[in-house]
Design a protein around this motif. Structure first.
Motif, PDB file in Angstrom:
ATOM      1  N   GLU A   1       0.827  -1.202   0.000  1.00 20.73           N
ATOM      2  CA  GLU A   1       0.000   0.000   0.000  1.00 20.73           C
ATOM      3  C   GLU A   1       0.862   1.253   0.000  1.00 20.73           C
ATOM      4  OE1 GLU A   1      -3.436   1.997  -0.286  1.00 20.73           O
ATOM      5  OE2 GLU A   1      -3.545  -0.135   0.211  1.00 20.73           O
TER       6      GLU A   1
ATOM      7  N   MET B   1      -7.569   0.779  -2.086  1.00 18.10           N
ATOM      8  CA  MET B   1      -7.813   0.127  -0.801  1.00 18.10           C
ATOM      9  C   MET B   1      -7.379  -1.331  -0.783  1.00 18.10           C
ATOM     10  SD  MET B   1     -11.508  -0.214   1.143  1.00 18.10           S
ATOM     11  CE  MET B   1     -12.157  -1.284  -0.142  1.00 18.10           C
TER      12      MET B   1
ATOM     13  N   TYR C   1      -6.444  -3.732   2.438  1.00 20.40           N
ATOM     14  CA  TYR C   1      -7.634  -4.479   2.810  1.00 20.40           C
ATOM     15  C   TYR C   1      -7.403  -5.981   2.695  1.00 20.40           C
ATOM     16  CZ  TYR C   1     -12.445  -6.197   2.628  1.00 20.40           C
ATOM     17  OH  TYR C   1     -13.617  -6.883   2.861  1.00 20.40           O
ATOM     18  N   SER C   2      -6.581  -6.393   1.730  1.00 15.81           N
ATOM     19  CA  SER C   2      -6.267  -7.822   1.600  1.00 15.81           C
ATOM     20  C   SER C   2      -5.499  -8.333   2.797  1.00 15.81           C
ATOM     21  CB  SER C   2      -5.448  -8.051   0.323  1.00 15.81           C
ATOM     22  OG  SER C   2      -6.176  -7.635  -0.820  1.00 15.81           O
TER      23      SER C   2
ATOM     24  N   ASN D   1      -5.748  -6.853   6.035  1.00 17.65           N
ATOM     25  CA  ASN D   1      -6.566  -6.743   7.252  1.00 17.65           C
ATOM     26  C   ASN D   1      -7.852  -6.003   6.912  1.00 17.65           C
ATOM     27  OD1 ASN D   1      -7.651  -6.049   9.853  1.00 17.65           O
ATOM     28  ND2 ASN D   1      -5.611  -6.302  10.745  1.00 17.65           N
ATOM     29  N   ARG D   2      -8.990  -6.533   7.339  1.00 19.81           N
ATOM     30  CA  ARG D   2     -10.275  -5.913   7.055  1.00 19.81           C
ATOM     31  C   ARG D   2     -10.393  -4.514   7.652  1.00 19.81           C
ATOM     32  NH1 ARG D   2     -14.118 -10.055   5.760  1.00 19.81           N
ATOM     33  NH2 ARG D   2     -13.341 -12.142   6.212  1.00 19.81           N
TER      34      ARG D   2
ATOM     35  N   TYR E   1      -8.514  -2.056   7.726  1.00 17.48           N
ATOM     36  CA  TYR E   1      -8.005  -0.936   6.947  1.00 17.48           C
ATOM     37  C   TYR E   1      -9.093  -0.308   6.065  1.00 17.48           C
ATOM     38  CZ  TYR E   1      -3.215  -2.064   8.258  1.00 17.48           C
ATOM     39  OH  TYR E   1      -2.055  -2.275   8.962  1.00 17.48           O
ATOM     40  N   ALA E   2     -10.151  -1.054   5.788  1.00 15.98           N
ATOM     41  CA  ALA E   2     -11.236  -0.504   4.969  1.00 15.98           C
ATOM     42  C   ALA E   2     -11.911   0.664   5.655  1.00 15.98           C
ATOM     43  CB  ALA E   2     -12.258  -1.601   4.655  1.00 15.98           C
TER      44      ALA E   2
END
Length: 793
Positions: A251, A279, A283-284, A286-287, A289-290
């Protein structure tokens, strides 16, 4: 000749009688004047002044101009259709020079990989056309300055700016010739859109509204910038390096490498152009981060951006209403000035007038000279004649011109009268709205047959001709001799014959002019004729290709004249499978069957409201479209000066890698090579693609690499001006127009059944109900301060 004292002595030297008061006996205003050449000249002058004042009111023009006889002749000549057409053509020519002059846009493509060397006009060619245009503008500003008077000229900022732009343009033109057209920058190209703006009063109003709305917009933009900065800091701290190849690091390396990159990524996310790409890496991993990206989008895109749109709409509507209030004052002031001029003539001609006002016969003579559309003129004439010989007061005179504030309603021509009871019954039947409903049902059946024929095509065989209308590309390589479209071809022909019969029956019921009066009938009639001709050409193509096939002769349908078309074109068989083959032309024409289904729109109330809103927007988009043209023109010229030649073909520069080695989703991999600023036409298309904001991050990244990081400033400014400000103004116009139509949807009753009554909606009429009528005292005070028209009170 006009009396030379017409400008020096008071024009209206009588007591005002706007309410129809009696003229005091023995007063100077009641004395007659001797009959002679001087009196006739003064009478002709009064008539000319009244004509000009009324025309000023019609066009919302200012009446503060010279009113002597020679100036009035020059004034009317300047605002004649011929002069205004020449001025509009000159503006069009000088703006169009950008497509021809260096760098020329006269190439088949703007793709740097395939573009040939453009034609460069010789030095002096475009410059010669340009100087002719500039001389026309010099004459224009000279005439305007003379008509308003030199004292008013120095108070008019638009005229002063007009003169300044012309001086700078002529000086820059001289510099170009002295340098043999090799100068690196032409300042006058940036100034050309000014000629378009100064010629449109509505564009001036719109620009003034935008300028006055800037402080309120700046406050929201500042809040938006703060929102971006805060979340950029959070993103830089959140996506820090922990270990190689984890989600955070990917990221950071992709979207939060440094502060400018992070700010750009979130700015693009504000327009949702890179969502959810920005994102996905985090997001891949850790959820949670969304949450960061969702909160940013909610605050920025759904709240602040919509708040900015609401502020622009509110401020624009407020300032536009003020401008339109000024326009209404101009209209009322023009008609009141015409009344004062004509009533003074009545006072001069009658020794003892019973009432002070305007004679109806004088008003009718003036009205005959006024340039006004026939429908409005006829309505005013009928109302004036209803007064007989009574003198018109100021209030009565003003009420006549309320016709200008009404919609232009056109009455359909009378239907033909038939003596036979049978023909009258048939006329009633085929002129009824239920006959239109039947036509809509048949059009729907035709559309359903196309869809069903496409879905029920037999396995192993190509789709029929009707299916080709929906799937034109699917079987473009199939030979006509391999097609089996006999049954569906007959159905198609039956539908076309019904359309022809429907058209003829409507002409019988309404008459030719009555049929052509309604736009929906013109639409149906044109499509019917084109479909009939296209079906004949299609039959020619099929029969020529079949050449004696079992049922080839039946493909001509029951149209006997198609055999003649076949004989004429038999020598040229359409066996070539190209875009210009006869078969492909017939297929393209037959697609109009689907297009004809749009006739159902007027039959549905809500759909009719939306459709009429769109049509009114198209009619009233001159000012708003003109502002967009100005913005596009200026940014395109700046873009050419900044980025011309920076995008090079792959392999010609280390910055332009081959497509195979370019990262996925990059400018090179997507083959965006045609999006450049190497000529004016290419610059316009590039700016359009950025304004749509789909994949505009690709342009930001590419020009950052090719031209430098400062290029982002140019594209962000373009996004703010086009996608934020102008689109919000356009949205404001759509909302006002739609709400106005929705509140007055009773006018659409005719669209649901009875014959439709077309009317025209203008921007002035859109806000007319919210405007206040100027008072009597306000009008009189304005007339007192007229620089060339003196009122003796």
């Amino acid at each position: 000749m006009a009396d030379p004292r017409a400008e020096s002595e008071p024009l209206l030297s009588r007591a005002r009688g706007g309410s129809g008061r009696d003229c005091p006996a023995g007063s100077p205003a009641c004395r007659g004047v001797p009959v002679g050449p001087g009196a006739e000249a003064r009478r002709a002058l009064r008539f000319d002044q009244a004509v000009v004042f009324i025309e000023d009111a019609i066009q919302y023009r200012s009446i503060h101009h010279r009113v002597d006889a020679s100036s009035l002749r020059l004034y009317r000549w300047y605002y004649s259709d011929v002069c205004q057409w020449v001025l509009s053509l000159t503006i069009f020519l000088i703006l169009s020079l950008a497509f021809i002059e260096t760098p020329s846009s006269l190439t088949s493509t703007s793709d740097v990989r395939y573009r040939s060397a453009p034609w460069d006009p010789p030095c002096g060619l475009t410059e010669g056309v340009e100087v002719l245009c500039l001389l026309v503008f010099v004459a224009d500003v000279t005439v305007k300055s003379y008509l308003v008077g030199w004292a008013e000229f120095w108070k008019n900022l638009w005229l002063l700016a007009y003169l300044l732009v012309l001086v700078v343009s002529l000086l820059d033109w001289l510099v170009s010739l002295s340098l043999l057209c090799q100068e690196p920058l032409r300042i006058r190209r940036l100034l050309r859109p000014f000629f378009l703006m100064q010629n449109s009063s509505m564009m001036k109003k719109t620009l003034k509204c935008v300028r006055r709305s800037l402080p309120e917009m700046a406050s929201v933009l500042l809040l938006l910038a703060l929102h971006l900065c805060v979340f950029t800091m959070f993103g830089m701290l959140l996506f820090t390096r922990e270990k190689q190849d984890d989600g955070q690091d990917r990221e950071r390396l992709t979207y939060f490498r440094n502060l400018p990159q992070a700010l750009t990524s979130l700015l693009v996310l504000l327009t949702t152009a890179n969502n959810p790409d920005v994102m996905i890496p985090a997001y891949s991993k850790n959820r949670a981060y969304a949450i960061f990206f969702i909160v940013f989008t909610l605050i920025g895109s759904l709240f602040l951006m919509n708040l900015l749109t609401a502020i622009i709409y509110n401020q624009f509507r407020g300032y536009l209403m003020k401008s339109l209030q000024t326009s209404l004052l101009r209209r009322r002031l023009g008609t009141r000035a015409a009344y004062e001029v004509l009533s003074s003539l009545t006072a001069e001609e009658e020794a003892h007038p019973q009432r002070v006002g305007v004679k109806p016969q004088d008003f009718l003579q003036v009205l005959q000279k006024v340039q006004l559309d026939s429908s409005h003129k006829q309505a005013i004439v009928e109302e004036v004649r209803s007064y007989g010989d009574d003198v018109l007061s100021a209030d009565e005179f003003q009420k006549f011109f309320h016709e200008f504030d009404r919609r232009v309603i056109k009455e359909p021509p009378p239907q033909p009268e038939y003596r036979s009871p049978f023909l009258r019954s048939a006329q009633f039947l085929f002129g009824h709205r239920y006959f239109d409903y039947l036509g809509n049902l048949v059009a729907l059946g035709n559309l359903v047959s196309i869809c069903v024929s496409a879905a029920l095509g037999r396995a192993g065989e190509p789709p029929s001709v009707l299916a080709l209308q929906a799937f034109l590309v699917k079987d473009a390589d199939v030979l006509p001799t391999d097609r089996d479209d006999f049954v569906l071809g007959i159905l198609n022909c039956v539908f076309i014959l019904y359309y022809l019969l429907e058209m003829l029956l409507k002409v019988f019921a309404l008459g030719l002019w009555g049929y052509l009066f309604f736009p929906s009938n013109v639409f149906d009639g044109l499509l019917t004729v084109v479909l009939l001709w296209g079906r004949a050409l299609e039959s020619v193509a099929v029969t020529s290709a079949a050449l004696g096939g079992g049922r080839g002769w039946l493909r001509l349908c029951p149209v006997a004249t198609a055999e003649l078309f076949w004989l004429v074109s038999a020598a040229g068989r359409p066996e070539t499978l190209g875009l210009l083959s006869l078969w492909d032309m017939a297929r393209l024409v037959n697609m109009l069957i689907v297009f004809r289904f749009l006739r159902v729109i007027p039959s549905m109330k809500l759909m009719a409201v939306v459709a009429s809103t769109i049509l009114d927007l198209i009619k009233n988009m001159r000012a708003f479209g003109g502002i967009l043209v100005v913005v596009y023109y200026v940014f395109a010229i700046i873009g050419i000066s900044l980025f011309r030649g920076v995008v090079v073909a792959p392999g010609n520069s280390s910055l332009a890698p081959a497509n195979s080695s370019a990262p996925c989703g990059s400018f090179e991999q997507l083959e965006y090579w045609a999006n450049n600023f190497d000529d004016f036409a290419a610059a316009l298309i590039t700016l359009w693609n950025v304004m749509v904001v789909n994949n505009w991050q690709v342009f930001l990244d590419a020009y950052r690499r090719y031209a430098g990081p400062w290029s982002k400033v140019y594209f962000v400014l373009w996004w703010l001006v086009s996608s934020v400000i102008w689109v919000s103004l356009f949205l404001a116009l759509i909302l006002e127009n739609f709400l106005h139509k929705w509140d007055r949807r009773s006018h659409l009753q005719s669209l649901a059944g009875a014959p439709e009554v077309p009317y025209q909606m203008t921007v002035e009429l859109l806000f007319r109900d919210d405007l206040e009528e100027p008072t009597e005292e306000e009008l009189v005070e304005k007339l007192r301060h007229h620089p060339h028209l003196r009122l003796g009170r």
